[in-house]
Scaffold this active site. Sequence first.
Site, PDB file in Angstrom:
ATOM      1  CG  LEU A 253      -2.091   1.235   1.481  1.00 18.88           C
ATOM      2  CD1 LEU A 253      -2.818   1.003  -0.001  1.00 18.88           C
ATOM      3  CD2 LEU A 253      -2.498   1.331   2.612  1.00 18.88           C
ATOM      4  CB  VAL A 254       1.298   3.565  -2.333  1.00 14.61           C
ATOM      5  CG1 VAL A 254       2.035   5.910  -2.361  1.00 14.61           C
ATOM      6  CG2 VAL A 254       3.098   2.917  -2.531  1.00 14.61           C
ATOM      7  CD  GLN A 259      -2.745   5.499  -4.185  1.00 12.09           C
ATOM      8  OE1 GLN A 259      -3.514   5.063  -4.780  1.00 12.09           O
ATOM      9  NE2 GLN A 259      -3.299   4.827  -2.577  1.00 12.09           N
ATOM     10  N   GLY A 260       1.447   6.709  -7.391  1.00 10.14           N
ATOM     11  CA  GLY A 260       1.374   7.382  -8.587  1.00 10.14           C
ATOM     12  C   GLY A 260       2.855   8.459  -8.627  1.00 10.14           C
ATOM     13  CG  HIS A 263       6.701   6.386  -3.404  1.00 12.50           C
ATOM     14  ND1 HIS A 263       8.236   6.292  -3.749  1.00 12.50           N
ATOM     15  CD2 HIS A 263       6.038   7.707  -3.297  1.00 12.50           C
ATOM     16  CE1 HIS A 263       8.326   8.060  -3.376  1.00 12.50           C
ATOM     17  NE2 HIS A 263       7.221   9.017  -3.675  1.00 12.50           N
ATOM     18  N   GLY A 264       5.367   2.640  -5.337  1.00 14.35           N
ATOM     19  CA  GLY A 264       4.934   0.626  -5.682  1.00 14.35           C
ATOM     20  C   GLY A 264       6.176   0.356  -6.129  1.00 14.35           C
ATOM     21  CD  GLU A 286      -2.975 -14.060   0.974  1.00 17.25           C
ATOM     22  OE1 GLU A 286      -3.661 -14.784   2.335  1.00 17.25           O
ATOM     23  OE2 GLU A 286      -1.476 -13.604   2.377  1.00 17.25           O
TER      24      GLU A 286
END
Length: 492
Positions: A253-254, A259-260, A263-264, A286
């Site tokens: 989770l970012v 987000q964008g 970082h993910g 998972e």
Amino acid sequence: MALKQKGDETSAEAKKRRRVGFANIDTGVEASECIKVFLVKSGDEVGSTNSYCINPVDINQFFGEDGKIYGYKGLRVNIWLSTVSFHAYSEITFDSTSDGGKGITDLEPALQDIFGEILTEKEQFLQTFSTERNFIRNIVSDGAVVPCKTSEEDDHASNSNSEADGSMIEVIRMKQDSKPVGLLYSRLVPLVLLLVDGGNPIDVTDPRWEIFLVVKKVQDPLGDCIIDVLGFATVYRFFRYPDSTRLRIGQILVLPPYQGQGHGCHLLESVYSVAVSENIYDVTAEEPSDYLQYLRACIDTKRLLCFQPIKPAINSVVSCLKEGNLSKRICRSSSCPPASVMEIARQKLKINKKQFLRCWEVLIYLNLNQEYSKCTENFRAWVSDRVKSDIVDKDAVDSRKHLVEVPNDYDHDMTFVVCWSQNGGESDGIDGNLGGNQSTQDEQLNELVKKRLEDIVKITNKSGSFGSLQHGANWYLYQVCFGLVRSHLVSV
């Protein structure tokens, strides 16, 4: 007989008529319509609806079967969540309450189910911005910075990324079962519940769990190092028989404001870096969301593009697409990657077989000669053949798999083995997964192939290898794959 006029009714009858009517039925209000969650970094932002407002996946699930709140008029619930200490404070206001037939919803238990012990009173919440100013820094100080090295050939791994404002982005790896890290994760759980579809807390006492935190380090005017959490991933270490370990990503989770920004990808690359450096068997996820699968495919495609051992296998398929007549199945045997190629990718890059196959079609697409129409027509036919084969093979596997109970000394009902029959029931084509007559099945297959091709193009664009598909030969390839050779969908 005299007729009774309207004005002749007695006062008793008039009162009776006034007592007859329908009460207003309370239809309730969906929780998502009146509850807002704001992320704040200072006490000055508390109370301001101009703060960053997050969009929960489904906050209604915490409020009964229908997700509604009853008994309030003009209800407003503002929740302020600190990104400094990850405490929360709820501000509940309403014009009035009344029981409209379904009672008055008690809001506190539902909010406790989401936020638990981090939900505090306003005065205490405001104090945390100073008393727990170094909460994150004190915890991550015991963690290890993960270098972004995603393959054994990568000799230019870096521990951190510098930003334009002078700050540093790092990924910190820590064991989840330590008390301070467990406390931090328990405060992050509300974000998991609110932002991860189907998200559930992990067992922080299990030593096989690890957490990867992507953080931003910046110097404040006084020279102190301020550390903000931008996102995190939880990873579980599974034993794989006979003597290896595999990493499974449980949650990633970012935080919405960040987000964008890549970082993910940074988190995923860090997990791969650990897998490579520690010679883990492979990396899995998972129940990944569609977006996580897309993100993994983008990252793994980039890694595989630079992986020399798979080049001959890619060139072999591309050559076949240029020359073969797919309607006669000449290239079917060469359409799948050799097992040896998938194995070396697993050994060196820690990409499992299922993930490799997801990237395989993208790799072929990236290596096509876009100016050769026959090649692109064959590619679409090849993808159609693979989609159909996936469906048929799934039916065949299901028809050969059987569960057989076996006795033991403990509990007979709990013991079984999985058997695979060499001569299982014959698959009846795609009927098991695609319903209707032949025409309907063809239409459904067309849609599946179209979706697969769209995913391939989307991943290709993200990889940056094609640039824009709306120019020159790339746009021509896109047109051929999606609009000019429809007959190839169901003819192979």
